[in-house]
Design a protein around this motif. Structure first.
Motif, mmCIF file in Angstrom:
data_model
loop_
_atom_site.group_PDB
_atom_site.id
_atom_site.type_symbol
_atom_site.label_atom_id
_atom_site.label_comp_id
_atom_site.label_asym_id
_atom_site.label_seq_id
_atom_site.Cartn_x
_atom_site.Cartn_y
_atom_site.Cartn_z
ATOM 1 N N ASP A 269 0.850 -1.192 0.000
ATOM 2 C CA ASP A 269 0.000 0.000 0.000
ATOM 3 C C ASP A 269 0.887 1.245 0.000
ATOM 4 O OD1 ASP A 269 -1.826 1.968 0.267
ATOM 5 O OD2 ASP A 269 -2.873 1.117 2.003
ATOM 6 N N LEU B 180 0.168 4.232 -0.483
ATOM 7 C CA LEU B 180 -0.447 5.412 0.129
ATOM 8 C C LEU B 180 0.084 5.639 1.542
ATOM 9 C CD1 LEU B 180 -2.530 7.660 -0.243
ATOM 10 C CD2 LEU B 180 -4.266 6.108 0.668
ATOM 11 N N GLN B 181 0.430 4.549 2.226
ATOM 12 C CA GLN B 181 0.925 4.656 3.594
ATOM 13 C C GLN B 181 2.336 5.236 3.667
ATOM 14 O OE1 GLN B 181 0.460 1.062 5.880
ATOM 15 N NE2 GLN B 181 -1.570 0.653 5.074
ATOM 16 N N SER C 215 0.728 10.821 6.726
ATOM 17 C CA SER C 215 -0.683 10.499 6.967
ATOM 18 C C SER C 215 -1.542 11.737 7.148
ATOM 19 C CB SER C 215 -0.808 9.597 8.202
ATOM 20 O OG SER C 215 -0.258 10.249 9.339
ATOM 21 N N VAL D 189 -3.499 13.047 1.010
ATOM 22 C CA VAL D 189 -3.560 11.668 1.511
ATOM 23 C C VAL D 189 -4.862 11.442 2.275
ATOM 24 C CG1 VAL D 189 -2.482 9.982 3.037
ATOM 25 C CG2 VAL D 189 -1.058 11.454 1.600
ATOM 26 N N THR E 88 -7.652 11.290 -0.203
ATOM 27 C CA THR E 88 -7.595 10.057 -0.990
ATOM 28 C C THR E 88 -8.116 8.878 -0.184
ATOM 29 O OG1 THR E 88 -5.709 10.883 -2.273
ATOM 30 C CG2 THR E 88 -6.078 8.506 -2.272
ATOM 31 N N LYS E 89 -7.787 8.838 1.099
ATOM 32 C CA LYS E 89 -8.301 7.764 1.967
ATOM 33 C C LYS E 89 -9.826 7.845 2.074
ATOM 34 C CE LYS E 89 -4.154 7.030 4.764
ATOM 35 N NZ LYS E 89 -3.536 7.160 6.108
ATOM 36 N N ARG E 90 -10.343 9.069 2.116
ATOM 37 C CA ARG E 90 -11.802 9.235 2.161
ATOM 38 C C ARG E 90 -12.444 8.704 0.880
ATOM 39 N NH1 ARG E 90 -14.109 14.972 3.449
ATOM 40 N NH2 ARG E 90 -16.014 13.719 3.462
ATOM 41 N N ILE F 293 -11.205 6.490 -1.156
ATOM 42 C CA ILE F 293 -11.060 5.033 -1.183
ATOM 43 C C ILE F 293 -12.140 4.376 -0.326
ATOM 44 C CG2 ILE F 293 -9.584 3.124 -0.418
ATOM 45 C CD1 ILE F 293 -7.188 4.850 -1.274
ATOM 46 N N GLU F 294 -12.404 4.961 0.840
ATOM 47 C CA GLU F 294 -13.439 4.415 1.717
ATOM 48 C C GLU F 294 -14.820 4.557 1.079
ATOM 49 O OE1 GLU F 294 -15.784 2.894 4.652
ATOM 50 O OE2 GLU F 294 -13.619 2.678 4.403
ATOM 51 N N SER G 287 -8.501 -0.377 -3.197
ATOM 52 C CA SER G 287 -7.711 0.834 -3.430
ATOM 53 C C SER G 287 -6.776 0.665 -4.625
ATOM 54 C CB SER G 287 -6.886 1.154 -2.175
ATOM 55 O OG SER G 287 -5.898 2.107 -2.454
ATOM 56 N N ASP H 82 -3.222 -0.489 -3.490
ATOM 57 C CA ASP H 82 -3.067 -1.800 -2.867
ATOM 58 C C ASP H 82 -2.640 -2.800 -3.952
ATOM 59 O OD1 ASP H 82 -3.267 -4.277 -1.679
ATOM 60 O OD2 ASP H 82 -5.153 -3.849 -0.651
#
Length: 971
Positions: free
Chosen positions: A42, A44-45, A49, A54, A57-59, A61-62, A240, A243
């Motif tokens: 991953d 993105l990690q 953070s 970032v 993007t996590k939002r 992806i969720e 994602s 991933d």
């Protein structure tokens, strides 16, 4: 310090069995911890953070799995030439050759007109293939959220008159009315026809402007290109796009379905691209490159060791020590970090190249000391204290570059720096400690092997050629400096390549297809996402970006959201008035008046005349669902998609794109809202109605301000103002001017692969220069601490600084450009390039004879540097051009530092230290102090009882030992 090292060495070597047992335990524990290591795919990690891109993007992806798609592009084999001409036209466009582009487009259009039936059949085949593929892909709910390839466009077609600008709709009414008037006139029995011309209204020029809504053809329900030669199926995966494991699953699934369905058998070719596929291909090309790189590095090091030592035993000893150090490094990584990432996964081959140096230096010096003393423990002690101190200082200078990297914001770099820092230290200790232990055990169990470690007379005597080479240091210095100056002239001309595409594998299918989609559809296939909390914010962002402001028009192509499907309410109301007038015009028209070919359009005309204004709630779910989270998402909000004009690899343009839309400051009250309120006052003239108008006349300003300050919430809601926007208007009034109304804003951050890549570019640019100079400062500090004087530190820097000049100059000459990957090699070159100067200086200060120093330490320096070069030059085998460029720069840089160290540095040392008085006044470097009396009397249990040692060797040893009286101690 010497006493401490002496006691530690004795403790290990006088009890080799116990030491071996402890080493074995350490290796077993390290091996166990290393097996716990996993590769975190991953990416993105790896970015900070708390970085806004970032977080967003996590939002995304969720909410929906990411901002991009896994794209399947369906094409057919074109035997009639249209595709060939199109390809040439697209290439001409990229080259700026507009004349050729126009010519090739005309030839493509001609080929299509000549073979209408052929291309129509191919179009039908494409659509059938997409139907079959989409149906199968949608069955896998675990991997796929939805598939976008075909739309029910009747909703848009039926409401087309509301999407037209009012002036265009008025023009249509004008043409229709003319036709009606002509027909009515013809129906008059007294009508006399003076010409044969008949007026038939043509609306093509107007309708063509609205044929594409959000660049989607509303008259064709499929995602097919304008020339009907490519159809794209956009698959929205559940996982994602960063991933890697998930990417492999979705890629295997889709390609497997294409094969199972036998699409190719129908003459249809399927290609794969999009954010998901591009990320996967980039990772896979990196991983595929690692295997040949690792094998080539290991084999190359082994062959070089065999070339220099010509004894397989030495190779086995050094490689076992190297592998022990690597195992301890990965064991500690398993304990402290627990995983590797896509960057640190390549660290093994680099540590091999760097770590083997210390073993080579140890073995060369041990053989020299053992030949003199015939005592293993004493020889190892002297080796560790003299060459060991030099190796320790060189290890510190090498790790200084990695220490700097360990503070990077990008976790890929910081973890690489951390692992490399303790990895080099552990391997350096292993190359000395484990190698010494192996030698001790071998000579205890097999005393006859001691002969293999003894140097013969020829190996101890400097060659005449070497003495001649360094006999004229002045001429040698000038010659090398002239050569450096030549390269220095070209150094400022080196260029920085901002085109990230040049870091990828050349002619990668997914990249080429990505370009082709952009050319055929005139749109990027990799949209970025903006997430907002409320519907009101969604409308405000859309209004802010539609039409695209001139300030960002060079980077942003368009924004797509729910509001693309809802025309401004004021425009709908005004268009409804025009339709009412048109309906009145058509009242006298009877079906019997119309010709058969005209009569077929009557139902559609009646439908157009009956449509009513609507709001966002009327938009069908198959459109609106694209802009909302899935039911299972914990994150709630509304999405807008930004389509850029730049691709992922256009580094310079990408940064402009990021600067333009990375973070937006958006007014809460949109232009649509203000113009809807102004329209509701009924004071605007028909010619002045503009839904995105933002500059008002003084009279309009007064009217609009009065409405904003007096309208109730009920009144605002009645003209389709969203509830949240109405609350904002009421909350902040009274208003003095329109600027105050627009001054209340909110911030939003853009998410997606382009944003993440832009963040990485900015980190590299921000940290690259700082890393270079901080590393240089750390290196100087280490040198001064070990040398205890400034002049020798400055002299040791010569190979590094001039080597860098040669490196950059040669890069300019061979047109090797700097890029976002190879620029990070320079701190490593700084850390490593200095160590040759350290070894040469230390050895020179021992004997005060540059020829002898180079005769003894030169081969070790060359061997250790070449093994490092093998590690870096193995990257030249990679297909990925980014890794390839790293290998080139590292190879040139380290080789340049080596050549300067072997030529200019010895000459300058000879010139600088010709006067013994200067040396005697100078502080003694760490490791070159007088020997401890207690240590000199130590009797080793491992003295080699050679009954008949070679007299010549002894004599030669004594003869060469004489200069040791000059220790540099003040008299």
């Amino acid at each position: 310090m010497r006493k401490l090292l002496s006691k530690a060495t004795e403790l290990v070597l006088t009890k080799p069995a116990a030491s071996s047992a402890i080493l074995f335990i350490f290796l077993v524990i390290s091996g166990f911890l290393a097996t716990r290591l996993s590769i975190n795919s991953d990416n993105l990690q790896l970015l900070p953070s708390d970085n806004p891109s970032v977080v967003q993007t996590k939002r995304v992806i969720e909410m929906i799995g990411g901002s991009g798609f896994y794209t399947v592009a369906l094409k057919f084999k074109d035997d009639k030439g249209m595709t060939e001409h199109l390809t040439k036209a697209f290439q001409a466009k990229r080259n700026g050759d507009h004349e050729t582009q126009k010519k090739e487009l005309e030839l493509a259009d001609e080929a299509k007109r000549k073979n209408i039936a052929y291309y129509k059949a191919k179009e039908i085949a494409l659509k059938k293939a997409s139907d079959k593929l989409a149906a199968e892909v949608l069955k896998d709910k675990e991997l796929v959220r939805y598939v976008s390839y075909r739309y029910n466009v009747s909703f848009l077609q039926d409401r087309l008159p509301l999407f037209l600008k009012t002036e265009d709709l008025k023009e249509i009414r004008k043409r229709v009315k003319r036709k009606i008037d002509d027909e009515i006139e013809k129906a008059n029995p007294f009508f006399i026809k003076l010409t044969n011309e008949e007026y038939n209204p043509d609306f093509t020029d107007i309708i063509s402007k609205y044929q594409k809504l959000a660049k989607r053809d509303i008259f064709d329900e499929y995602n097919i290109s304008p020339e009907k030669g490519m159809l794209i199926v956009l698959i929205k995966p559940t996982g994602s796009f960063v991933d890697i494991e998930f990417l492999e699953k979705i890629d295997t699934k889709v390609q497997g379905l294409v094969k199972t369905l036998g699409i190719q058998e129908d003459g249809i070719y399927a290609g794969y691209t999009g954010a998901y596929k591009l990320n996967q291909d980039d990772y896979e090309t990196l991983v595929k490159a690692l295997k040949p790189i690792g094998i080539a590095s290991f084999l190359g090091i082994g062959l070089l060791l065999l070339l220099f030592f010509r004894n397989p035993l030495f190779i086995i000893i050094l490689l076992f020590s190297l592998l022990s150090g690597l195992l301890m490094t990965f064991g500690l990584t398993g304990l402290l970090i627990g995983q590797l990432n896509s960057i640190t996964s390549i660290i093994g081959s680099i540590l091999m190249g760097l770590g083997i140096d210390y073993g080579i230096q140890f073995l060369y010096r041990f053989r020299e000391e053992f030949t003199k003393k015939q005592d293993i423990v004493r020889a190892i002690k002297d080796t560790i204290y003299h060459t060991g101190i030099a190796s320790f200082s060189s290890a510190l200078t090498t790790t200084s570059a990695f220490v700097v990297l360990s503070f990077s914001e990008f976790r890929g770099f910081s973890e690489f720096g951390i692992i490399a820092t303790y990895g080099i230290v552990l391997i350096a200790v292993a190359m000395y400690g484990v190698t010494a232990l192996q030698i001790a055990l071998l000579l205890k169990w097999f005393p006859s092997l001691s002969k293999a470690f003894l140097l013969n007379e020829e190996q101890q005597t400097p060659s005449g050629l070497l003495r001649k080479f360094y006999s004229r240091p002045g001429i040698l210095s000038i010659s090398v400096l002239v050569l450096v100056l030549f390269f220095g002239i070209f150094a400022p001309k080196v260029q920085f390549d901002v085109n990230g595409r040049n870091l990828l594998v050349e002619n990668l299918e997914s990249v080429n297809l990505y370009d082709e989609i952009a050319d055929r559809f005139d749109i990027s296939s990799d949209p970025q996402a903006i997430v907002v909390k409320t519907l009101e914010e969604s409308e405000a962002v859309f209004d802010y970006l539609n039409p695209v402001p001139e300030s960002i028009a060079g980077s942003v192509d368009q924004v797509v959201s729910l509001w693309n499907f809802v025309p401004p309410y004021s425009q709908q109301l005004e268009n409804r008035k025009v339709l009412d007038q048109l309906a009145k015009d058509m009242k006298p028209v009877k079906a019997s008046f119309l010709k058969p070919e005209q009569r077929k359009y009557l139902p559609k005309a009646k439908l157009f005349l009956s449509i009513k204004p609507y709001n966002y709630t009327a938009v069908p779910d198959y459109f609106s669902s694209q802009f909302k989270e899935v039911a299972s998402s914990k994150e709630k909000g509304h999405l807008l998609f930004l389509y850029p004009k730049v691709a992922l690899w256009h580094g310079g343009k990408l940064l402009e794109f990021f600067a333009a839309i990375g973070r937006l400051e958006v007014p809460k009250v949109s232009r649509r809202t203000l113009n809807a309120i102004l329209y509701s006052t009924g004071t605007q003239k028909e010619s002045e109605i503009d839904p995105v108008k933002e500059n008002y006349s003084p009279a309009e300003n007064r009217i609009l301000l009065n409405a904003l300050n007096t309208y109730s919430k009920e009144k605002l809601l009645s003209i389709n103002i969203l509830p949240g926007t109405a609350d904002t208007i009421l909350e902040h009034r009274p208003y003095k001017d329109i600027a105050q109304v627009r001054s209340y804003t909110f911030q939003t951050d853009t998410a997606g692969s382009l944003m993440l890549f832009a963040q990485l570019i900015m980190i590299v640019k921000r940290e690259g220069v700082a890393a270079f100079f901080i590393t240089l400062v750390l290196v100087i500090i280490v040198l001064i601490l070990f040398y205890r004087a400034f002049l020798p530190a400055l002299l040791s820097l010569i190979p590094l600084l001039l080597g860098l000049v040669v490196t950059v100059g040669l890069m300019s000459i061979i047109d090797l450009k700097l890029n976002f990957m190879n620029v990070l090699v320079f701190p490593v070159i700084i850390g490593y390039g200095i160590q040759n100067g350290i070894y040469i200086y230390y050895r020179f200060r021992e004997d005060h004879d540059i020829v002898k120093a180079m005769a003894m330490v030169g081969p070790a320096v060359i061997a250790s540097t070449l093994t490092t070069l093998v590690g870096w030059s193995a990257l030249l085998l990679a297909n990925q051009r980014g890794l390839h460029s790293i290998g080139k720069v590292a190879t040139i840089g380290i080789a340049a530092c080596l050549l300067i160290a072997l030529t200019l540095l010895p000459a300058i040392l000879e010139l600088a230290y010709r006067s013994r008085k200067q040396e005697e006044d100078e502080a003694v470097p760490l490791g070159l102090g007088p020997e401890d009396e207690e240590d000199s009397e130590t009797v080793s249990k491992f003295v080699i009882e050679e009954t008949s040692p070679k007299p010549k060797a002894k004599k030669a040893v004594k003869k060469k030992a004489a200069p040791k009286k000059k220790t540099g101690k003040k008299k």
